[in-house]
Design a protein around this motif. Sequence first.
Motif, PDB file in Angstrom:
ATOM      1  N   ASN A  98       0.831  -1.218   0.000  1.00 43.81           N
ATOM      2  CA  ASN A  98       0.000   0.000   0.000  1.00 43.81           C
ATOM      3  C   ASN A  98       0.859   1.260   0.000  1.00 43.81           C
ATOM      4  O   ASN A  98       0.586   2.229   0.706  1.00 43.81           O
ATOM      5  N   GLY A  99       1.960   1.201  -0.764  1.00 40.52           N
ATOM      6  CA  GLY A  99       2.812   2.380  -0.902  1.00 40.52           C
ATOM      7  C   GLY A  99       3.791   2.606   0.227  1.00 40.52           C
ATOM      8  O   GLY A  99       4.506   3.609   0.238  1.00 40.52           O
ATOM      9  N   HIS A 100       3.837   1.679   1.181  1.00 40.97           N
ATOM     10  CA  HIS A 100       4.773   1.829   2.294  1.00 40.97           C
ATOM     11  C   HIS A 100       5.734   0.654   2.343  1.00 40.97           C
ATOM     12  O   HIS A 100       5.339  -0.492   2.069  1.00 40.97           O
ATOM     13  N   ILE A 101       6.964   0.948   2.715  1.00 42.22           N
ATOM     14  CA  ILE A 101       7.956  -0.119   2.800  1.00 42.22           C
ATOM     15  C   ILE A 101       7.592  -1.062   3.942  1.00 42.22           C
ATOM     16  O   ILE A 101       7.197  -0.625   5.025  1.00 42.22           O
ATOM     17  N   HIS A 102       7.691  -2.356   3.664  1.00 42.46           N
ATOM     18  CA  HIS A 102       7.409  -3.374   4.687  1.00 42.46           C
ATOM     19  C   HIS A 102       8.640  -4.247   4.852  1.00 42.46           C
ATOM     20  O   HIS A 102       9.231  -4.715   3.876  1.00 42.46           O
ATOM     21  N   PHE A 103       9.041  -4.461   6.085  1.00 44.41           N
ATOM     22  CA  PHE A 103      10.253  -5.224   6.395  1.00 44.41           C
ATOM     23  C   PHE A 103       9.876  -6.492   7.138  1.00 44.41           C
ATOM     24  O   PHE A 103       9.166  -6.443   8.146  1.00 44.41           O
ATOM     25  N   ASP A 104      10.361  -7.629   6.631  1.00 48.80           N
ATOM     26  CA  ASP A 104      10.120  -8.911   7.300  1.00 48.80           C
ATOM     27  C   ASP A 104      11.425  -9.350   7.977  1.00 48.80           C
ATOM     28  O   ASP A 104      12.322  -9.894   7.321  1.00 48.80           O
ATOM     29  N   PRO A 105      11.571  -9.124   9.281  1.00 48.36           N
ATOM     30  CA  PRO A 105      12.845  -9.423   9.946  1.00 48.36           C
ATOM     31  C   PRO A 105      13.203 -10.906   9.923  1.00 48.36           C
ATOM     32  O   PRO A 105      14.384 -11.257   9.948  1.00 48.36           O
TER      33      PRO A 105
END
Length: 265
Positions: free
Chosen positions: A43-50
């Motif tokens: 949705n236009g935002h960076i997502h980080f999967d640790p």
Amino acid sequence: MVLFLQGCNFSCATCHNPHTMALCNDCGDCVAACHAGSLSLVNGHIHFDPAACDQCDECLRVCPIHANPMVQHMDLPEVLERLRRDSVFLDGITVSGGEATVQLKFVTALFKAIKQDQSLAQLTCLIDSNGHLGPAGWKQVLPWTDGVMLDIKAMDPETHMRLTGRNNGKVLESARYLHEAGRLEELRLLVIPGLTDSVAEISALATFIKTLDPATPLRLNAFQHHGVAGPARDWPAADRACVERVAAMLEGAGLSAITKPAVYL
Ligand code: SF4
Ligand code: SF4
């Protein structure tokens, strides 16, 4: 506990964690660089999967604005909960960065909450700062702050501008203000050969500190290349002999509380 806050109002050539300088703008440039699939745009935002990240740091290298897609977003209750969980192991909390005072409202609310919480009030609350904050800002946070560790990057205004992109007027004003408020925990100088170790620089620094108190603690840090990005990687590092020479000059000028690095890389 040290809490590293994202965002800085200086752009120091010698910064050892330059990926803390900016706030992510969700451009997505780092997504393709992540070989582990830890990064995506949602949705236009960076997502980080640790869980998928192997900490290769490639995303930090490709980010065009010195931001970090792996930052954690924490609100006040979450930080307080972390402190309560670990408080038996802690003497205090230091906020660093980046420049912690860029998030002044958060730091003020955090320190106030700690000092007003019976289970946390024994913790010291310290700020690691570049000093680019005016008296009105210090006035908000100092009632809840035990001390401030303040960097003086250079005394010569041109050298300071070259090193940080900012004038040093506010830094010196902060040092005076914090000293008068009894909250100047220590001053710090990054010794950079050929830039901050000259007789003129050291003499000006000693003169300034003596106007506060010759017994003001001053920590000397040795410039090293670890983490540094850009042209400063080619500048000479400071070795023991260089720092000893600076310390001798400062002691010769009458300063009495100088701390030198315990180890050199
Ligand atoms: S450090 Fe960055 S690029 Fe490397 S795996 Fe983690 S998220 Fe991906
Ligand atoms: S960390 Fe940098 S490259 Fe990645 S999305 Fe944010 S601004 Fe863009």
